[in-house]
Write an enzyme that holds these catalytic residues in place. Sequence first.
Site, PDB file in Angstrom:
ATOM      1  N   SER A 178       0.790  -1.218   0.000  1.00  0.00           N
ATOM      2  CA  SER A 178       0.000   0.000   0.000  1.00  0.00           C
ATOM      3  C   SER A 178       0.828   1.277   0.000  1.00  0.00           C
ATOM      4  O   SER A 178       0.328   2.323  -0.428  1.00  0.00           O
ATOM      5  CB  SER A 178      -0.945   0.010   1.208  1.00  0.00           C
ATOM      6  OG  SER A 178      -0.221  -0.045   2.420  1.00  0.00           O
ATOM      7  N   HIS A 206      -5.356  -3.579  -2.633  1.00  0.00           N
ATOM      8  CA  HIS A 206      -5.079  -2.558  -3.648  1.00  0.00           C
ATOM      9  C   HIS A 206      -4.955  -3.134  -5.061  1.00  0.00           C
ATOM     10  O   HIS A 206      -4.646  -2.392  -5.987  1.00  0.00           O
ATOM     11  CB  HIS A 206      -3.809  -1.800  -3.277  1.00  0.00           C
ATOM     12  CG  HIS A 206      -3.908  -1.086  -1.963  1.00  0.00           C
ATOM     13  ND1 HIS A 206      -4.414   0.180  -1.832  1.00  0.00           N
ATOM     14  CD2 HIS A 206      -3.601  -1.495  -0.701  1.00  0.00           C
ATOM     15  CE1 HIS A 206      -4.395   0.533  -0.557  1.00  0.00           C
ATOM     16  NE2 HIS A 206      -3.909  -0.467   0.153  1.00  0.00           N
ATOM     17  N   LYS A 238     -12.154   0.262  -1.714  1.00  0.00           N
ATOM     18  CA  LYS A 238     -11.150   0.936  -2.535  1.00  0.00           C
ATOM     19  C   LYS A 238     -11.641   0.956  -3.982  1.00  0.00           C
ATOM     20  O   LYS A 238     -12.505   1.747  -4.328  1.00  0.00           O
ATOM     21  CB  LYS A 238      -9.798   0.262  -2.340  1.00  0.00           C
ATOM     22  CG  LYS A 238      -9.296   0.403  -0.893  1.00  0.00           C
ATOM     23  CD  LYS A 238      -7.954  -0.226  -0.671  1.00  0.00           C
ATOM     24  CE  LYS A 238      -7.409   0.088   0.716  1.00  0.00           C
ATOM     25  NZ  LYS A 238      -8.240  -0.463   1.823  1.00  0.00           N
TER      26      LYS A 238
END
Length: 384
Positions: A178, A206, A238
Amino acid sequence: MIWEELEHSLADLDRDGLKRRRRTLEAPCGPLACVDGRELISFCSNDYLGLASDPALIDAACAGAREWGVGSGASHVVSGHLLPHETLEQRLAAFTGFERALLLTTGYMANLAIVPALVGRGDAVFADKLNHASLIDAVQLSRAEHERYPHGDLAALERLLSASQAKRKLILTDAVFSMDGDVAPLPELLALAERFDAWLVIDDAHGFGVLGEHGRGSLSHFGIAAHPRILYMGTLGKAAGASGAFIAGSETVIEWLLQRARTYIFTTGSSPIMACALLASLDLIEKGDDRRRHLRDLTTQLRDGLAGTRWQLIPSPTAIQPIIVGDNHEVVRIANALLERGLWVPAIRPPTVPKGSARLRVSLSAAHTSAMVGQLIGALQDLA
Protein backbone atom coordinates in the site's frame (compact mmCIF):
# COMPACT_ATOMS: atom_id res chain seq x y z
CA MET A 1 -1.64 13.31 36.46
CA ILE A 2 -2.08 10.26 34.25
CA TRP A 3 -3.08 12.28 31.19
CA GLU A 4 0.06 14.44 31.34
CA GLU A 5 2.06 11.59 29.81
CA LEU A 6 -0.29 11.63 26.84
CA GLU A 7 0.12 15.40 26.48
CA HIS A 8 3.91 15.03 26.47
CA SER A 9 3.71 12.19 23.94
CA LEU A 10 1.50 14.28 21.64
CA ALA A 11 4.01 17.12 21.89
CA ASP A 12 6.78 14.67 20.93
CA LEU A 13 4.85 13.59 17.85
CA ASP A 14 4.44 17.22 16.83
CA ARG A 15 8.15 17.94 17.40
CA ASP A 16 9.19 14.95 15.26
CA GLY A 17 6.86 15.85 12.40
CA LEU A 18 4.72 12.77 13.02
CA LYS A 19 1.44 14.25 14.24
CA ARG A 20 -1.45 13.47 11.92
CA ARG A 21 -4.09 16.01 10.99
CA ARG A 22 -7.59 14.88 10.14
CA ARG A 23 -9.44 16.99 7.57
CA THR A 24 -13.19 17.13 7.08
CA LEU A 25 -14.38 16.87 3.49
CA GLU A 26 -17.39 18.94 2.50
CA ALA A 27 -18.10 17.06 -0.73
CA PRO A 28 -18.45 13.37 -1.71
CA CYS A 29 -15.42 11.20 -2.43
CA GLY A 30 -14.08 12.08 -5.86
CA PRO A 31 -11.16 13.71 -7.68
CA LEU A 32 -12.32 17.15 -6.49
CA ALA A 33 -12.47 17.62 -2.73
CA CYS A 34 -13.81 20.54 -0.74
CA VAL A 35 -11.92 21.23 2.51
CA ASP A 36 -12.43 24.35 4.62
CA GLY A 37 -14.39 25.88 1.76
CA ARG A 38 -11.55 25.34 -0.76
CA GLU A 39 -11.79 23.12 -3.82
CA LEU A 40 -8.77 20.84 -4.12
CA ILE A 41 -7.69 18.21 -6.63
CA SER A 42 -7.36 15.15 -4.43
CA PHE A 43 -4.65 12.54 -4.93
CA CYS A 44 -5.39 10.91 -1.57
CA SER A 45 -8.20 8.47 -2.19
CA ASN A 46 -8.01 4.73 -2.91
CA ASP A 47 -11.12 5.06 -5.12
CA TYR A 48 -9.04 3.75 -8.01
CA LEU A 49 -11.87 3.28 -10.54
CA GLY A 50 -13.85 6.36 -9.51
CA LEU A 51 -16.86 4.33 -8.38
CA ALA A 52 -17.43 5.82 -4.91
CA SER A 53 -19.95 8.36 -6.24
CA ASP A 54 -21.04 6.50 -9.37
CA PRO A 55 -24.79 6.89 -10.06
CA ALA A 56 -25.20 3.14 -10.57
CA LEU A 57 -23.99 2.42 -7.03
CA ILE A 58 -26.11 5.22 -5.58
CA ASP A 59 -29.24 3.94 -7.35
CA ALA A 60 -28.55 0.37 -6.17
CA ALA A 61 -28.02 1.55 -2.60
CA CYS A 62 -31.28 3.54 -2.61
CA ALA A 63 -33.24 0.61 -4.06
CA GLY A 64 -31.61 -1.71 -1.53
CA ALA A 65 -32.57 0.54 1.36
CA ARG A 66 -36.19 0.61 0.26
CA GLU A 67 -36.34 -3.18 -0.08
CA TRP A 68 -34.06 -4.36 2.74
CA GLY A 69 -33.87 -1.49 5.20
CA VAL A 70 -30.69 -0.02 6.64
CA GLY A 71 -29.31 -2.46 9.22
CA SER A 72 -28.84 -6.21 9.37
CA GLY A 73 -29.80 -6.38 13.04
CA ALA A 74 -27.53 -9.23 14.11
CA SER A 75 -24.42 -11.25 13.42
CA HIS A 76 -24.34 -13.13 10.14
CA VAL A 77 -24.47 -16.41 12.07
CA VAL A 78 -27.59 -15.41 14.01
CA SER A 79 -30.11 -13.57 11.81
CA GLY A 80 -28.07 -10.86 10.08
CA HIS A 81 -27.28 -12.71 6.86
CA LEU A 82 -29.73 -11.34 4.29
CA LEU A 83 -30.27 -12.39 0.70
CA PRO A 84 -28.18 -9.49 -0.72
CA HIS A 85 -25.23 -10.69 1.43
CA GLU A 86 -25.60 -14.25 0.15
CA THR A 87 -25.94 -13.12 -3.45
CA LEU A 88 -22.84 -10.92 -3.14
CA GLU A 89 -20.78 -13.76 -1.64
CA GLN A 90 -21.73 -16.02 -4.53
CA ARG A 91 -20.88 -13.33 -7.08
CA LEU A 92 -17.51 -12.63 -5.44
CA ALA A 93 -16.61 -16.33 -5.40
CA ALA A 94 -17.49 -16.71 -9.08
CA PHE A 95 -15.71 -13.46 -10.00
CA THR A 96 -12.44 -14.50 -8.33
CA GLY A 97 -12.71 -18.17 -9.35
CA PHE A 98 -12.87 -19.64 -5.84
CA GLU A 99 -15.38 -22.14 -4.49
CA ARG A 100 -16.77 -19.83 -1.84
CA ALA A 101 -16.46 -16.35 -0.34
CA LEU A 102 -17.21 -14.83 3.06
CA LEU A 103 -18.27 -11.19 3.48
CA LEU A 104 -16.90 -9.05 6.34
CA THR A 105 -17.30 -5.43 7.36
CA THR A 106 -13.72 -4.21 6.71
CA GLY A 107 -10.42 -5.47 5.35
CA TYR A 108 -8.89 -5.06 8.80
CA MET A 109 -11.57 -7.34 10.27
CA ALA A 110 -11.03 -9.84 7.45
CA ASN A 111 -7.31 -10.14 8.12
CA LEU A 112 -7.93 -10.50 11.85
CA ALA A 113 -10.39 -13.28 10.97
CA ILE A 114 -8.05 -15.38 8.84
CA VAL A 115 -4.76 -15.78 10.63
CA PRO A 116 -5.88 -16.66 14.20
CA ALA A 117 -8.39 -19.14 12.79
CA LEU A 118 -5.68 -21.05 10.89
CA VAL A 119 -2.63 -20.94 13.16
CA GLY A 120 -1.83 -20.60 16.86
CA ARG A 121 0.78 -21.51 19.45
CA GLY A 122 3.36 -23.92 18.04
CA ASP A 123 2.73 -22.70 14.49
CA ALA A 124 4.63 -20.09 12.46
CA VAL A 125 3.71 -17.20 10.18
CA PHE A 126 6.22 -16.00 7.59
CA ALA A 127 5.43 -12.39 6.74
CA ASP A 128 6.86 -9.74 4.44
CA LYS A 129 8.31 -6.88 6.51
CA LEU A 130 6.24 -4.30 4.61
CA ASN A 131 2.90 -6.00 5.27
CA HIS A 132 -0.03 -3.83 6.28
CA ALA A 133 -0.64 -3.16 9.99
CA SER A 134 -3.75 -5.37 9.96
CA LEU A 135 -1.64 -8.37 8.94
CA ILE A 136 0.89 -7.63 11.68
CA ASP A 137 -1.88 -7.40 14.26
CA ALA A 138 -3.46 -10.61 12.95
CA VAL A 139 -0.26 -12.55 13.65
CA GLN A 140 0.00 -11.10 17.15
CA LEU A 141 -3.56 -12.19 17.89
CA SER A 142 -2.84 -15.71 16.64
CA ARG A 143 0.02 -16.23 19.15
CA ALA A 144 1.94 -18.05 16.41
CA GLU A 145 5.66 -17.45 15.95
CA HIS A 146 6.15 -14.38 13.76
CA GLU A 147 9.00 -14.74 11.24
CA ARG A 148 9.45 -11.58 9.16
CA TYR A 149 11.53 -11.69 5.99
CA PRO A 150 13.03 -8.66 4.16
CA HIS A 151 10.64 -7.17 1.64
CA GLY A 152 10.31 -9.44 -1.39
CA ASP A 153 13.35 -11.54 -0.40
CA LEU A 154 12.39 -15.04 -1.54
CA ALA A 155 15.76 -16.55 -0.61
CA ALA A 156 15.40 -15.32 2.98
CA LEU A 157 11.84 -16.67 3.11
CA GLU A 158 13.01 -20.05 1.82
CA ARG A 159 15.68 -20.24 4.53
CA LEU A 160 13.16 -19.43 7.24
CA LEU A 161 10.69 -22.02 5.97
CA SER A 162 13.38 -24.65 5.67
CA ALA A 163 14.62 -24.09 9.23
CA SER A 164 11.18 -24.02 10.81
CA GLN A 165 9.94 -26.93 12.92
CA ALA A 166 6.47 -25.44 13.29
CA LYS A 167 3.50 -27.77 13.06
CA ARG A 168 1.65 -25.51 10.66
CA LYS A 169 3.10 -22.80 8.44
CA LEU A 170 1.46 -19.76 6.87
CA ILE A 171 2.98 -17.34 4.35
CA LEU A 172 1.40 -13.90 4.70
CA THR A 173 1.72 -11.07 2.19
CA ASP A 174 0.15 -8.01 0.67
CA ALA A 175 -0.37 -8.46 -3.05
CA VAL A 176 0.07 -4.76 -3.83
CA PHE A 177 2.00 -3.02 -1.06
CA SER A 178 0.00 0.00 0.00
CA MET A 179 2.87 2.45 0.53
CA ASP A 180 5.25 1.32 -2.24
CA GLY A 181 2.77 0.24 -4.93
CA ASP A 182 4.85 -2.76 -5.98
CA VAL A 183 3.42 -6.24 -6.51
CA ALA A 184 4.43 -9.33 -4.50
CA PRO A 185 5.97 -12.29 -6.42
CA LEU A 186 2.86 -14.43 -5.99
CA PRO A 187 3.86 -17.34 -8.30
CA GLU A 188 7.10 -17.85 -6.39
CA LEU A 189 5.32 -17.53 -3.04
CA LEU A 190 2.81 -20.19 -4.09
CA ALA A 191 5.66 -22.48 -5.14
CA LEU A 192 7.24 -22.11 -1.68
CA ALA A 193 3.87 -22.73 -0.03
CA GLU A 194 3.55 -25.95 -2.03
CA ARG A 195 7.08 -27.05 -1.25
CA PHE A 196 6.78 -26.45 2.50
CA ASP A 197 3.11 -27.40 2.89
CA ALA A 198 2.08 -23.90 4.01
CA TRP A 199 -1.02 -21.75 3.70
CA LEU A 200 -0.64 -18.72 1.43
CA VAL A 201 -2.74 -15.78 2.60
CA ILE A 202 -2.90 -12.86 0.15
CA ASP A 203 -4.22 -9.39 1.01
CA ASP A 204 -5.22 -7.89 -2.33
CA ALA A 205 -6.73 -4.70 -0.97
CA HIS A 206 -5.08 -2.56 -3.65
CA GLY A 207 -5.16 -5.06 -6.53
CA PHE A 208 -8.79 -6.18 -6.56
CA GLY A 209 -10.68 -4.32 -9.27
CA VAL A 210 -7.49 -2.84 -10.74
CA LEU A 211 -5.22 -5.70 -11.77
CA GLY A 212 -5.93 -8.89 -13.70
CA GLU A 213 -8.43 -9.82 -16.38
CA HIS A 214 -11.52 -7.61 -15.98
CA GLY A 215 -10.18 -6.45 -12.61
CA ARG A 216 -10.22 -9.87 -10.99
CA GLY A 217 -7.11 -9.02 -8.98
CA SER A 218 -3.48 -9.92 -8.48
CA LEU A 219 -3.88 -13.68 -8.82
CA SER A 220 -5.46 -13.16 -12.24
CA HIS A 221 -2.67 -10.68 -13.05
CA PHE A 222 -0.19 -13.57 -12.70
CA GLY A 223 -2.49 -16.17 -14.26
CA ILE A 224 -2.80 -18.10 -10.98
CA ALA A 225 -5.96 -20.15 -10.63
CA ALA A 226 -7.77 -20.74 -7.35
CA HIS A 227 -5.83 -23.17 -5.18
CA PRO A 228 -6.88 -25.01 -1.98
CA ARG A 229 -3.94 -23.62 0.03
CA ILE A 230 -4.64 -19.99 -1.00
CA LEU A 231 -6.84 -17.62 0.99
CA TYR A 232 -7.55 -14.46 -0.94
CA MET A 233 -8.70 -11.28 0.81
CA GLY A 234 -10.09 -8.38 -1.18
CA THR A 235 -11.40 -5.09 0.17
CA LEU A 236 -14.52 -3.43 -1.19
CA GLY A 237 -13.88 0.14 -0.04
CA LYS A 238 -11.15 0.94 -2.53
CA ALA A 239 -11.56 0.11 -6.24
CA ALA A 240 -15.06 -1.26 -5.57
CA GLY A 241 -16.12 2.16 -4.32
CA ALA A 242 -18.18 1.13 -1.28
CA SER A 243 -17.11 -0.60 1.95
CA GLY A 244 -16.48 -4.06 3.34
CA ALA A 245 -14.20 -6.95 2.45
CA PHE A 246 -14.33 -10.60 1.51
CA ILE A 247 -12.28 -13.74 1.91
CA ALA A 248 -12.30 -16.26 -0.93
CA GLY A 249 -11.05 -19.83 -0.75
CA SER A 250 -12.04 -23.46 -0.85
CA GLU A 251 -15.38 -24.63 0.51
CA THR A 252 -13.66 -26.27 3.48
CA VAL A 253 -11.56 -23.33 4.61
CA ILE A 254 -14.38 -20.80 4.23
CA GLU A 255 -16.69 -23.02 6.28
CA TRP A 256 -13.96 -23.24 8.94
CA LEU A 257 -13.69 -19.44 9.05
CA LEU A 258 -17.46 -19.14 9.36
CA GLN A 259 -17.27 -21.45 12.40
CA ARG A 260 -14.15 -20.02 14.05
CA ALA A 261 -13.29 -16.50 12.86
CA ARG A 262 -14.05 -14.26 15.83
CA THR A 263 -14.29 -10.98 13.88
CA TYR A 264 -16.92 -12.62 11.69
CA ILE A 265 -18.95 -14.39 14.37
CA PHE A 266 -19.02 -11.71 17.06
CA THR A 267 -19.99 -8.60 15.09
CA THR A 268 -23.18 -7.31 13.52
CA GLY A 269 -23.50 -8.09 9.83
CA SER A 270 -22.85 -5.27 7.38
CA SER A 271 -25.68 -3.16 6.05
CA PRO A 272 -27.66 -4.75 3.20
CA ILE A 273 -27.40 -1.38 1.47
CA MET A 274 -23.68 -2.00 0.94
CA ALA A 275 -24.27 -5.46 -0.48
CA CYS A 276 -26.77 -4.05 -2.99
CA ALA A 277 -24.36 -1.28 -4.01
CA LEU A 278 -21.51 -3.77 -4.35
CA LEU A 279 -23.48 -6.01 -6.68
CA ALA A 280 -23.74 -3.01 -9.00
CA SER A 281 -20.04 -2.27 -8.44
CA LEU A 282 -19.02 -5.77 -9.54
CA ASP A 283 -20.81 -5.22 -12.85
CA LEU A 284 -18.87 -1.99 -13.41
CA ILE A 285 -15.56 -3.57 -12.39
CA GLU A 286 -16.05 -6.45 -14.81
CA LYS A 287 -16.86 -4.02 -17.64
CA GLY A 288 -14.27 -1.48 -16.54
CA ASP A 289 -11.40 -2.13 -18.95
CA ASP A 290 -11.62 1.46 -20.25
CA ARG A 291 -11.31 2.81 -16.71
CA ARG A 292 -8.28 0.61 -16.03
CA ARG A 293 -6.70 1.63 -19.34
CA HIS A 294 -7.16 5.31 -18.47
CA LEU A 295 -5.65 4.69 -15.03
CA ARG A 296 -2.57 3.10 -16.61
CA ASP A 297 -2.25 6.07 -18.99
CA LEU A 298 -2.33 8.50 -16.07
CA THR A 299 0.35 6.47 -14.28
CA THR A 300 2.60 6.65 -17.34
CA GLN A 301 1.94 10.38 -17.69
CA LEU A 302 2.96 11.04 -14.08
CA ARG A 303 6.12 8.95 -14.24
CA ASP A 304 7.20 10.41 -17.58
CA GLY A 305 6.44 13.94 -16.39
CA LEU A 306 8.65 13.61 -13.31
CA ALA A 307 11.51 11.78 -15.03
CA GLY A 308 14.77 13.69 -14.68
CA THR A 309 13.58 15.76 -11.72
CA ARG A 310 14.73 15.50 -8.10
CA TRP A 311 11.64 13.49 -7.20
CA GLN A 312 12.51 9.85 -6.55
CA LEU A 313 9.63 7.66 -7.67
CA ILE A 314 9.56 4.08 -6.41
CA PRO A 315 9.13 1.56 -9.26
CA SER A 316 5.39 0.85 -9.22
CA PRO A 317 3.10 -0.44 -11.98
CA THR A 318 -0.02 0.41 -9.98
CA ALA A 319 -2.14 3.46 -9.16
CA ILE A 320 -0.03 4.01 -6.03
CA GLN A 321 2.89 6.28 -6.96
CA PRO A 322 5.08 7.15 -3.94
CA ILE A 323 7.59 10.01 -4.14
CA ILE A 324 10.34 9.51 -1.56
CA VAL A 325 11.40 12.67 0.30
CA GLY A 326 13.03 11.22 3.43
CA ASP A 327 12.73 13.85 6.14
CA ASN A 328 9.44 14.09 8.05
CA HIS A 329 9.34 17.88 8.24
CA GLU A 330 10.38 18.30 4.60
CA VAL A 331 7.63 16.03 3.29
CA VAL A 332 5.05 17.98 5.30
CA ARG A 333 6.45 21.25 3.92
CA ILE A 334 6.15 20.00 0.33
CA ALA A 335 2.63 18.65 0.92
CA ASN A 336 1.62 22.04 2.32
CA ALA A 337 3.16 23.81 -0.67
CA LEU A 338 1.11 21.61 -2.99
CA LEU A 339 -1.99 22.30 -0.91
CA GLU A 340 -1.48 26.04 -1.41
CA ARG A 341 -1.63 25.32 -5.14
CA GLY A 342 -4.91 23.43 -4.78
CA LEU A 343 -3.36 19.94 -4.88
CA TRP A 344 -3.96 17.53 -2.00
CA VAL A 345 -1.26 14.87 -1.75
CA PRO A 346 -0.81 13.14 1.63
CA ALA A 347 2.52 13.17 3.46
CA ILE A 348 3.15 9.64 4.74
CA ARG A 349 5.56 9.28 7.65
CA PRO A 350 6.71 6.63 10.14
CA PRO A 351 5.45 4.36 11.56
CA THR A 352 3.33 3.87 8.41
CA VAL A 353 6.58 3.69 6.41
CA PRO A 354 10.14 2.90 7.58
CA LYS A 355 12.12 5.65 9.31
CA GLY A 356 13.88 7.91 6.82
CA SER A 357 11.50 7.09 3.95
CA ALA A 358 8.80 9.74 4.44
CA ARG A 359 7.02 10.26 1.17
CA LEU A 360 4.26 11.84 -0.85
CA ARG A 361 1.79 9.06 -1.70
CA VAL A 362 0.11 9.92 -4.98
CA SER A 363 -3.03 7.85 -5.49
CA LEU A 364 -4.38 8.01 -9.02
CA SER A 365 -7.98 7.34 -10.00
CA ALA A 366 -9.76 6.70 -13.26
CA ALA A 367 -11.85 9.73 -12.28
CA HIS A 368 -8.79 11.98 -12.66
CA THR A 369 -8.27 13.73 -15.97
CA SER A 370 -5.01 14.12 -17.82
CA ALA A 371 -5.20 17.85 -17.09
CA MET A 372 -5.40 17.19 -13.34
CA VAL A 373 -2.30 15.00 -13.44
CA GLY A 374 -0.59 17.60 -15.61
CA GLN A 375 -1.29 20.23 -12.96
CA LEU A 376 0.35 18.01 -10.32
CA ILE A 377 3.37 17.40 -12.55
CA GLY A 378 3.77 21.14 -13.16
CA ALA A 379 3.59 21.98 -9.47
CA LEU A 380 6.13 19.30 -8.55
CA GLN A 381 8.46 20.47 -11.31
CA ASP A 382 8.27 24.01 -9.93
CA LEU A 383 8.88 22.82 -6.37
CA ALA A 384 11.86 20.79 -7.54
